[in-house]
Design a protein around this motif. Sequence first.
Motif, PDB file in Angstrom:
ATOM      1  N   ASP A   1       0.833  -1.218   0.000  1.00 44.63           N
ATOM      2  CA  ASP A   1       0.000   0.000   0.000  1.00 44.63           C
ATOM      3  C   ASP A   1       0.862   1.261   0.000  1.00 44.63           C
ATOM      4  O   ASP A   1       0.572   2.224  -0.718  1.00 44.63           O
ATOM      5  CB  ASP A   1      -0.917   0.020   1.227  1.00 44.63           C
ATOM      6  N   ILE A   2       1.899   1.245   0.804  1.00 41.64           N
ATOM      7  CA  ILE A   2       2.782   2.424   0.884  1.00 41.64           C
ATOM      8  C   ILE A   2       3.457   2.668  -0.459  1.00 41.64           C
ATOM      9  O   ILE A   2       3.495   3.803  -0.947  1.00 41.64           O
ATOM     10  CB  ILE A   2       3.816   2.242   2.007  1.00 41.64           C
ATOM     11  N   ILE A   3       3.977   1.628  -1.059  1.00 39.40           N
ATOM     12  CA  ILE A   3       4.659   1.788  -2.347  1.00 39.40           C
ATOM     13  C   ILE A   3       3.711   2.349  -3.400  1.00 39.40           C
ATOM     14  O   ILE A   3       4.035   3.313  -4.098  1.00 39.40           O
ATOM     15  CB  ILE A   3       5.266   0.451  -2.813  1.00 39.40           C
ATOM     16  N   ARG A   4       2.524   1.764  -3.507  1.00 37.80           N
ATOM     17  CA  ARG A   4       1.585   2.222  -4.533  1.00 37.80           C
ATOM     18  C   ARG A   4       1.098   3.640  -4.258  1.00 37.80           C
ATOM     19  O   ARG A   4       0.974   4.440  -5.174  1.00 37.80           O
ATOM     20  CB  ARG A   4       0.399   1.266  -4.623  1.00 37.80           C
ATOM     21  N   THR A   5       0.799   3.953  -3.020  1.00 38.80           N
ATOM     22  CA  THR A   5       0.226   5.265  -2.721  1.00 38.80           C
ATOM     23  C   THR A   5       1.249   6.374  -2.839  1.00 38.80           C
ATOM     24  O   THR A   5       0.985   7.404  -3.447  1.00 38.80           O
ATOM     25  CB  THR A   5      -0.389   5.263  -1.304  1.00 38.80           C
ATOM     26  N   VAL A   6       2.404   6.194  -2.269  1.00 38.30           N
ATOM     27  CA  VAL A   6       3.402   7.259  -2.245  1.00 38.30           C
ATOM     28  C   VAL A   6       4.103   7.406  -3.592  1.00 38.30           C
ATOM     29  O   VAL A   6       4.342   8.518  -4.054  1.00 38.30           O
ATOM     30  CB  VAL A   6       4.417   7.019  -1.111  1.00 38.30           C
ATOM     31  N   ALA A   7       4.410   6.295  -4.232  1.00 39.92           N
ATOM     32  CA  ALA A   7       5.182   6.366  -5.468  1.00 39.92           C
ATOM     33  C   ALA A   7       4.323   6.590  -6.705  1.00 39.92           C
ATOM     34  O   ALA A   7       4.767   7.233  -7.653  1.00 39.92           O
ATOM     35  CB  ALA A   7       6.003   5.090  -5.635  1.00 39.92           C
ATOM     36  N   VAL A   8       3.093   6.078  -6.725  1.00 43.23           N
ATOM     37  CA  VAL A   8       2.285   6.165  -7.937  1.00 43.23           C
ATOM     38  C   VAL A   8       1.401   7.402  -7.946  1.00 43.23           C
ATOM     39  O   VAL A   8       1.373   8.140  -8.922  1.00 43.23           O
ATOM     40  CB  VAL A   8       1.416   4.887  -8.101  1.00 43.23           C
ATOM     41  N   SER A   9       0.668   7.635  -6.880  1.00 42.92           N
ATOM     42  CA  SER A   9      -0.274   8.762  -6.886  1.00 42.92           C
ATOM     43  C   SER A   9      -0.231   9.515  -5.557  1.00 42.92           C
ATOM     44  O   SER A   9      -1.141   9.389  -4.745  1.00 42.92           O
ATOM     45  CB  SER A   9      -1.694   8.247  -7.151  1.00 42.92           C
ATOM     46  N   PRO A  10       0.817  10.290  -5.335  1.00 44.00           N
ATOM     47  CA  PRO A  10       0.960  10.970  -4.045  1.00 44.00           C
ATOM     48  C   PRO A  10       0.095  12.235  -3.919  1.00 44.00           C
ATOM     49  O   PRO A  10       0.594  13.337  -3.745  1.00 44.00           O
ATOM     50  CB  PRO A  10       2.447  11.307  -3.990  1.00 44.00           C
ATOM     51  N   THR A  11      -1.216  12.059  -3.999  1.00 37.14           N
ATOM     52  CA  THR A  11      -2.108  13.192  -3.772  1.00 37.14           C
ATOM     53  C   THR A  11      -2.456  13.240  -2.288  1.00 37.14           C
ATOM     54  O   THR A  11      -2.278  12.261  -1.559  1.00 37.14           O
ATOM     55  CB  THR A  11      -3.411  13.039  -4.585  1.00 37.14           C
ATOM     56  N   PHE A  12      -2.965  14.382  -1.857  1.00 36.73           N
ATOM     57  CA  PHE A  12      -3.344  14.529  -0.446  1.00 36.73           C
ATOM     58  C   PHE A  12      -4.413  13.514  -0.080  1.00 36.73           C
ATOM     59  O   PHE A  12      -4.371  12.917   1.001  1.00 36.73           O
ATOM     60  CB  PHE A  12      -3.836  15.958  -0.192  1.00 36.73           C
ATOM     61  N   GLU A  13      -5.347  13.286  -0.986  1.00 35.09           N
ATOM     62  CA  GLU A  13      -6.428  12.332  -0.717  1.00 35.09           C
ATOM     63  C   GLU A  13      -5.897  10.902  -0.601  1.00 35.09           C
ATOM     64  O   GLU A  13      -6.265  10.159   0.311  1.00 35.09           O
ATOM     65  CB  GLU A  13      -7.474  12.408  -1.820  1.00 35.09           C
ATOM     66  N   SER A  14      -5.008  10.499  -1.505  1.00 30.94           N
ATOM     67  CA  SER A  14      -4.491   9.129  -1.469  1.00 30.94           C
ATOM     68  C   SER A  14      -3.615   8.897  -0.239  1.00 30.94           C
ATOM     69  O   SER A  14      -3.639   7.811   0.344  1.00 30.94           O
ATOM     70  CB  SER A  14      -3.713   8.811  -2.747  1.00 30.94           C
ATOM     71  N   VAL A  15      -2.864   9.914   0.160  1.00 30.70           N
ATOM     72  CA  VAL A  15      -2.048   9.790   1.372  1.00 30.70           C
ATOM     73  C   VAL A  15      -2.954   9.704   2.601  1.00 30.70           C
ATOM     74  O   VAL A  15      -2.678   8.952   3.539  1.00 30.70           O
ATOM     75  CB  VAL A  15      -1.031  10.950   1.479  1.00 30.70           C
ATOM     76  N   GLY A  16      -4.058  10.437   2.597  1.00 36.67           N
ATOM     77  CA  GLY A  16      -5.024  10.352   3.694  1.00 36.67           C
ATOM     78  C   GLY A  16      -5.646   8.972   3.791  1.00 36.67           C
ATOM     79  O   GLY A  16      -5.801   8.417   4.888  1.00 36.67           O
TER      80      GLY A  16
END
Length: 126
Positions: free
Chosen positions: A69-84
């Motif tokens: 989850d961390i790899i996909r969220t931070v590396a692929v789509s680091p938007t404020f919503e996805s990080v939240g």
Amino acid sequence: MSSKEIIDRVGMLLDLAGVLVIAGGVVIATGYFLYRYWRTRQLVELYRPYRRTVGRAILLGLEIIVGGDIIRTVAVSPTFESVGVLAVIVLVRTFLSLSLEVELEGRWPWQSRRTSSAQARPDQAG
């Protein structure tokens, strides 16, 4: 293939690996439990080790899935919503991991291990 696609696939592979670890751990623990039960017929004595083994498989699998989850969220789509969303997922999985750890070990992870009753306590020394 772009770097985002590669990172997304690595995240998906980690998710798959986490699920396989959980499923494999449950299958192996159950097989071992059934084998030992078939030999000893002592259900009560075998239940706690079985439960501990299944819990450890779940903990390890969850840690691998969080990594995906961390790899996909931070590396692929680091938007404020996805990080939240990632933060909420990590919080829920952390709570689950802590709950399982307390259930398996009978103590919080930051507490020291209990000493056996055979050891004298410092306040009982000679």
